[in-house]
Design a protein around this motif. Structure first.
Motif, PDB file in Angstrom:
ATOM      1  N   ALA A 112       0.839  -1.194  -0.057  1.00 15.66           N
ATOM      2  CA  ALA A 112       0.031   0.004   0.104  1.00 15.66           C
ATOM      3  C   ALA A 112       0.746   1.248  -0.067  1.00 15.66           C
ATOM      4  CB  ALA A 112      -0.886   0.187   1.001  1.00 15.66           C
ATOM      5  N   GLU A 113       0.278   2.240  -0.542  1.00 16.05           N
ATOM      6  CA  GLU A 113       0.975   3.728  -0.553  1.00 16.05           C
ATOM      7  C   GLU A 113       0.027   4.684   0.355  1.00 16.05           C
ATOM      8  OE1 GLU A 113       3.186   4.331  -4.427  1.00 16.05           O
ATOM      9  OE2 GLU A 113       1.370   3.469  -5.041  1.00 16.05           O
ATOM     10  N   ILE A 114       0.806   5.237   1.419  1.00 15.72           N
ATOM     11  CA  ILE A 114      -0.169   6.281   1.895  1.00 15.72           C
ATOM     12  C   ILE A 114       0.701   7.636   2.188  1.00 15.72           C
ATOM     13  CG2 ILE A 114      -1.159   4.621   3.382  1.00 15.72           C
ATOM     14  CD1 ILE A 114       0.811   4.896   5.403  1.00 15.72           C
ATOM     15  N   SER A 115       0.025   8.547   2.195  1.00 11.44           N
ATOM     16  CA  SER A 115       0.523   9.791   2.678  1.00 11.44           C
ATOM     17  C   SER A 115      -0.059  10.579   3.512  1.00 11.44           C
ATOM     18  CB  SER A 115       0.639  10.859   1.172  1.00 11.44           C
ATOM     19  OG  SER A 115      -0.651  10.970   0.672  1.00 11.44           O
ATOM     20  N   GLY A 116       0.264  11.791   3.981  1.00 11.83           N
ATOM     21  CA  GLY A 116      -0.087  12.526   5.162  1.00 11.83           C
ATOM     22  C   GLY A 116       0.981  13.004   5.958  1.00 11.83           C
ATOM     23  N   THR A 117       0.625  14.062   7.017  1.00 15.46           N
ATOM     24  CA  THR A 117       1.311  14.130   7.650  1.00 15.46           C
ATOM     25  C   THR A 117       1.886  13.068   8.870  1.00 15.46           C
ATOM     26  OG1 THR A 117      -0.269  15.105   9.589  1.00 15.46           O
ATOM     27  CG2 THR A 117       0.414  16.608   7.793  1.00 15.46           C
ATOM     28  N   LEU A 118       3.118  13.299   9.391  1.00 11.59           N
ATOM     29  CA  LEU A 118       3.292  12.127  10.469  1.00 11.59           C
ATOM     30  C   LEU A 118       2.407  11.935  11.481  1.00 11.59           C
ATOM     31  CD1 LEU A 118       5.617  10.148  11.151  1.00 11.59           C
ATOM     32  CD2 LEU A 118       6.511  12.240  12.613  1.00 11.59           C
ATOM     33  N   GLU A 119       1.877  13.169  12.021  1.00 13.00           N
ATOM     34  CA  GLU A 119       0.697  12.947  12.888  1.00 13.00           C
ATOM     35  C   GLU A 119      -0.544  12.300  12.560  1.00 13.00           C
ATOM     36  OE1 GLU A 119       1.231  13.046  16.344  1.00 13.00           O
ATOM     37  OE2 GLU A 119       3.444  13.592  15.761  1.00 13.00           O
ATOM     38  N   GLN A 120      -0.869  12.503  11.302  1.00 12.33           N
ATOM     39  CA  GLN A 120      -2.223  11.953  10.709  1.00 12.33           C
ATOM     40  C   GLN A 120      -1.855  10.287  10.687  1.00 12.33           C
ATOM     41  OE1 GLN A 120      -2.519  14.367   7.030  1.00 12.33           O
ATOM     42  NE2 GLN A 120      -3.836  15.807   7.996  1.00 12.33           N
ATOM     43  N   LEU A 121      -0.521  10.223  10.034  1.00 11.42           N
ATOM     44  CA  LEU A 121      -0.319   8.778   9.858  1.00 11.42           C
ATOM     45  C   LEU A 121      -0.176   7.821  11.007  1.00 11.42           C
ATOM     46  CD1 LEU A 121       2.062   8.853   7.116  1.00 11.42           C
ATOM     47  CD2 LEU A 121      -0.117   8.938   6.718  1.00 11.42           C
ATOM     48  N   LEU A 122       0.265   8.472  12.200  1.00  7.94           N
ATOM     49  CA  LEU A 122       0.531   7.591  13.247  1.00  7.94           C
ATOM     50  C   LEU A 122      -0.770   7.512  14.072  1.00  7.94           C
ATOM     51  CD1 LEU A 122       3.907   9.435  14.711  1.00  7.94           C
ATOM     52  CD2 LEU A 122       3.342   7.149  13.427  1.00  7.94           C
ATOM     53  N   SER A 123      -1.703   8.134  13.909  1.00  8.98           N
ATOM     54  CA  SER A 123      -3.143   8.192  14.504  1.00  8.98           C
ATOM     55  C   SER A 123      -4.107   7.506  13.730  1.00  8.98           C
ATOM     56  CB  SER A 123      -3.570   9.675  14.795  1.00  8.98           C
ATOM     57  OG  SER A 123      -3.762  10.174  13.703  1.00  8.98           O
ATOM     58  N   GLY A 124      -3.698   6.943  12.552  1.00  7.36           N
ATOM     59  CA  GLY A 124      -4.884   6.263  11.901  1.00  7.36           C
ATOM     60  C   GLY A 124      -4.429   4.991  11.061  1.00  7.36           C
ATOM     61  N   HIS A 125      -5.062   4.585  10.046  1.00  7.95           N
ATOM     62  CA  HIS A 125      -4.582   3.472   9.094  1.00  7.95           C
ATOM     63  C   HIS A 125      -4.362   2.244   9.942  1.00  7.95           C
ATOM     64  CE1 HIS A 125      -4.620   6.189   5.634  1.00  7.95           C
ATOM     65  NE2 HIS A 125      -3.663   7.035   6.356  1.00  7.95           N
ATOM     66  N   ASP A 126      -5.206   1.720  11.027  1.00  5.56           N
ATOM     67  CA  ASP A 126      -4.831   0.466  11.669  1.00  5.56           C
ATOM     68  C   ASP A 126      -4.913  -0.659  10.575  1.00  5.56           C
ATOM     69  OD1 ASP A 126      -4.728   1.990  13.827  1.00  5.56           O
ATOM     70  OD2 ASP A 126      -7.098   1.523  14.554  1.00  5.56           O
ATOM     71  N   GLU A 127      -5.804  -0.639   9.636  1.00  3.90           N
ATOM     72  CA  GLU A 127      -5.834  -1.980   8.680  1.00  3.90           C
ATOM     73  C   GLU A 127      -4.598  -1.888   7.950  1.00  3.90           C
ATOM     74  OE1 GLU A 127      -6.518   1.816   6.362  1.00  3.90           O
ATOM     75  OE2 GLU A 127      -7.012   1.070   8.210  1.00  3.90           O
ATOM     76  N   LEU A 128      -3.600  -1.122   7.754  1.00  7.27           N
ATOM     77  CA  LEU A 128      -2.262  -1.182   7.173  1.00  7.27           C
ATOM     78  C   LEU A 128      -1.057  -1.745   7.989  1.00  7.27           C
ATOM     79  CD1 LEU A 128      -2.533   1.997   4.832  1.00  7.27           C
ATOM     80  CD2 LEU A 128      -3.256  -0.187   4.354  1.00  7.27           C
ATOM     81  N   ALA A 129      -1.493  -2.171   9.312  1.00 12.42           N
ATOM     82  CA  ALA A 129      -0.246  -2.346  10.134  1.00 12.42           C
ATOM     83  C   ALA A 129       0.734  -3.417   9.635  1.00 12.42           C
ATOM     84  CB  ALA A 129      -0.926  -2.455  11.579  1.00 12.42           C
TER      85      ALA A 129
END
Length: 378
Positions: free
Chosen positions: A271-288
């Motif tokens: 998967a490819e994801i983008s966003g601020t570091l804080e946004q990424l660290l607080s979401g996207h549980d399904e991509l762990a």
């Protein structure tokens, strides 16, 4: 006869530095399970069994284990070497392996010599063409002039047709490792361009019952009887949306074919994801548990960003920084007249990460510059 078409295993490949042998072992064992489940008679592998000419001992173990599992499941194996393989190494002990139901074709001098297998309707003729490097075939085939892939594959098919013409009415399968015009590369293939041209026309294969292609990593159809199976695993983020699997080809007594794509399990999705570091660290549980390509969009490049990303996404393999447009002055001069050393470092940080030094960093910079000046005076 039921044939399973696969290619481009690339055993021993790494993915952005990550060892894929465990994933490869999983999908190759899944192929063996499909052989048993679907009662496959023959597995054809159209090149690039290994990822490098001199594979590691672990890679050899994974490949031989896959061969053993497929044979134990009841299928004969017909395979050819690809541009990543060392043809002499892969083809060692070929005569002995033939007797055990593993038919490896790696020698250009054997092109045109068939593998003849039988079902209740009679013989099916298999011709496995190894990857043909133009300069490697010039001598053995006594060819002259400028050689491109089109010319040498045409020469190979002339040899094959010479055999097939002597067997009128026989069903035929050809394996080839090539870039056929009209196909679309996946992005992780190594170029085989010679003289700027690497593609060949599909008409080269006219008259063959089924053509099992390798080299391109995406499953695709050139014609009903000419197909790429694609690689069993994705090898680039450009292949994240591909359905990875094999093709099951049923050949009836009259030579008609029916092709069924079958997906393979995905050991670890991409998967490819983008966003601020804080946004990424607080979401996207399904991509762990995914392999991730991460793009940070913070206005200022975060410190220790990969370490922090991997604390939440342990399988993140690439990270880039793309700040919002206008947040960093891309045209800013890296130096300005009269700037002292500390100011030059500040400007460098501003250009590279979008912010100058904070007080702690500023103190560190001063100490480093002072130490450098002392060393210079000694």
């Amino acid at each position: 006869m039921r044939v399973l078409h696969t290619s481009d295993w690339h055993v021993g490949r790494t993915f952005h530095g990550v060892d894929l042998l465990s994933d490869q072992r999983t999908v190759l064992q899944a192929i063996a399970a499909l052989v048993q489940e679907h009662r496959v008679d023959v597995v054809v592998i159209a090149g690039d069994l290994y990822d490098r000419a001199v594979p590691s001992a672990e890679a050899i173990s994974v490949l031989t284990g896959a061969f053993a599992a497929i044979r134990a499941a009841g299928a004969v194996i017909v395979a050819s070497s690809g541009n990543h393989d060392s043809a002499p190494r892969l083809g060692a002990f070929r005569e002995f392996l033939d007797a055990g139901g593993l038919h490896l074709r790696t020698d250009v001098r054997a092109v045109g010599t068939p593998i003849v297998l039988h079902d209740e309707h009679g013989p099916v003729i298999f011709h496995a063409i190894p990857y043909l490097d133009p300069e490697m075939v010039r001598g053995p085939w006594e060819l002259t002039g400028r050689l491109r892939h089109e010319e040498i594959l045409t020469a190979a098919m002339q040899r094959i047709r010479g055999d097939l013409d002597a067997r009128p009415g026989c069903r035929s399968v050809v394996l080839a490792h090539a870039f056929v015009t009209g196909a679309v590369p996946g992005g992780s293939e190594r170029s085989i361009a010679v003289g700027g041209v690497e593609s060949v026309s599909a008409e080269i294969f006219d008259g063959v019952g089924y053509v099992a292609l390798g080299h391109l990593h995406g499953r695709q159809r050139i014609a009903d009887h000419i197909r790429y199976s694609g690689s069993p695993l994705p090898f680039s983020f450009g292949e994240a949306g591909h359905h990875k699997g094999v093709l099951i080809v049923d050949i009836d007594g009259a030579g008609s074919i029916d092709v069924t794509p079958v997906d393979l399990p995905v050991p670890r999705p991409l998967a490819e994801i983008s966003g601020t570091l804080e946004q990424l660290l607080s979401g996207h549980d399904e991509l762990a548990e995914h392999y991730l390509s991460v793009t940070l969009t913070d206005p200022v490049r975060p410190l220790e960003s990969m370490r922090r990303v991997r604390s939440r996404f342990p399988h993140a393999v690439t990270l880039s920084w793309q700040p919002p447009v206008g947040s960093v002055d891309d045209d800013a001069a890296p130096t300005r007249p009269g700037a002292n050393d500390h100011e030059l470092v500040e400007e460098f940080l501003l250009v590279c990460r979008g912010a100058g030094a904070d007080p702690v960093e500023s103190a560190i910079i001063d100490r480093a510059l002072a130490a450098a000046l002392q060393d210079a005076d000694r």
